[in-house]
Design an enzyme around this catalytic site. Structure first.
Site, mmCIF file in Angstrom:
data_model
loop_
_atom_site.group_PDB
_atom_site.id
_atom_site.type_symbol
_atom_site.label_atom_id
_atom_site.label_comp_id
_atom_site.label_asym_id
_atom_site.label_seq_id
_atom_site.Cartn_x
_atom_site.Cartn_y
_atom_site.Cartn_z
ATOM 1 N N SER A 10 -3.317 6.917 0.724
ATOM 2 C CA SER A 10 -2.525 6.095 0.382
ATOM 3 C C SER A 10 -1.589 8.032 -0.185
ATOM 4 O O SER A 10 -2.509 9.240 0.116
ATOM 5 C CB SER A 10 -3.039 6.332 -1.657
ATOM 6 O OG SER A 10 -1.641 6.483 -2.225
ATOM 7 N N TYR A 29 -5.709 7.409 -10.191
ATOM 8 C CA TYR A 29 -5.153 6.945 -8.221
ATOM 9 C C TYR A 29 -5.746 7.428 -7.702
ATOM 10 O O TYR A 29 -5.405 7.681 -6.689
ATOM 11 C CB TYR A 29 -4.381 5.745 -8.712
ATOM 12 C CG TYR A 29 -4.128 5.000 -7.011
ATOM 13 C CD1 TYR A 29 -4.946 3.808 -6.752
ATOM 14 C CD2 TYR A 29 -3.063 4.977 -6.395
ATOM 15 C CE1 TYR A 29 -5.368 3.374 -5.748
ATOM 16 C CE2 TYR A 29 -2.472 4.571 -5.175
ATOM 17 C CZ TYR A 29 -3.505 3.588 -4.515
ATOM 18 O OH TYR A 29 -3.643 2.971 -3.348
ATOM 19 N N LYS A 36 -8.017 8.362 -4.361
ATOM 20 C CA LYS A 36 -7.374 8.813 -3.328
ATOM 21 C C LYS A 36 -7.738 9.936 -3.199
ATOM 22 O O LYS A 36 -8.418 10.338 -1.745
ATOM 23 C CB LYS A 36 -6.310 8.220 -3.264
ATOM 24 C CG LYS A 36 -5.724 6.479 -3.405
ATOM 25 C CD LYS A 36 -6.492 5.678 -2.505
ATOM 26 C CE LYS A 36 -6.906 4.756 -2.429
ATOM 27 N NZ LYS A 36 -7.374 3.750 -1.695
#
Length: 249
Positions: free
Chosen positions: A136, A149, A153
């Site tokens: 991402s 998150y 990532k």
């Protein structure tokens, strides 16, 4: 039509829907024999109806031992796409242990577990291979409400780089695809949670993207298959941004 992956066996995780499903479909079109792995059996059953020639495996990737046992039985794999992932949206101060554990279990630990099993087989056969992680833009830049998150990532991409470094001498390439918001069911759910009612979710998300559009699933599929293929034969340890210029601001 040239089939770039004829004779190759591919494993795609998170394959039941969205990006993973689209990658499975295109790999099959390009001649690969695909093993589709997902947590949800009903999604795999539907995919199997659409593409009878694929293999399907249902397992909870968060369960290290169970996943290890299943993946070891799959046989030779030449191409691996680590697509399974979850998103976590919490502000600093409200982050829970459960959210952190769940996010890292899927986005980080499962990738380590599956990748090292597949890579070991590639090394033993001496045939090399290619691994692509669906990461991402959150691995590259900070996003509000995305601390867990972004951390997961970021960890994923560092793992990718170390794997590329260690596995390169064995002719195994490892790369990541780093999209912005992708037009999937997951985006619909998380965007509403992130921005709330009464505000244009689309406008809020697109405001910082110079190209003023989201990433299509097809964009991710094309980038992934490029990195899997011999066309990217000198590319390893790379992040391929698909974010319309978001990260240049």
């Amino acid at each position: 039509m040239e089939k770039k992956f004829s004779g190759k066996r591919a494993l795609v995780t998170g394959a039941g829907r969205g990006i993973g499903k689209a990658i499975v479909i295109e790999l099959v079109k390009q001649g690969a024999h695909v093993v589709a792995l997902s947590l949800t059996q009903k999604n795999l059953d539907k995919l199997k109806e659409e593409i009878p020639e694929i293999e399907t495996v249902s397992v909870d990737a968060k369960n290290w031992k169970e996943t290890e046992s299943v993946v070891k039985k799959l046989g030779p794999i030449d191409l691996l796409v680590n697509n399974a992932g979850v998103i976590s949206l919490q502000q600093i101060g409200s982050i829970t242990e459960e959210e952190v554990d769940n996010c890292f279990a899927v986005n980080v630990k499962a990738v380590i577990n599956i990748s090292q099993i597949i890579a070991k087989g590639m090394i033993e056969r001496g045939t090399g291979g290619s691994i692509v992680n669906i990461s991402s833009q959150a691995a590259i830049i900070a996003l509000p409400n995305h601390a867990t998150y972004c951390a997961s990532k970021g960890a994923l991409d560092q793992i990718m780089k170390v794997m590329a470094l260690e596995l390169g001498p064995h002719k195994i390439r490892v790369n990541s695809v780093n999209p912005t918001a992708v037009l999937t069911e997951m985006l619909d759910k998380t965007a509403i949670k992130s921005y709330g009612e009464g505000k244009s979710v689309e406008d809020a998300l697109k405001a910082k993207i110079p190209l003023k559009k989201f990433c299509d699933v097809d964009d991710v599929v094309k980038a992934t298959l490029f990195l899997l293929s011999d066309d990217a034969g000198m590319t390893t340890g790379a992040q391929l941004p698909l974010e319309g210029g978001y990260i240049i601001q």
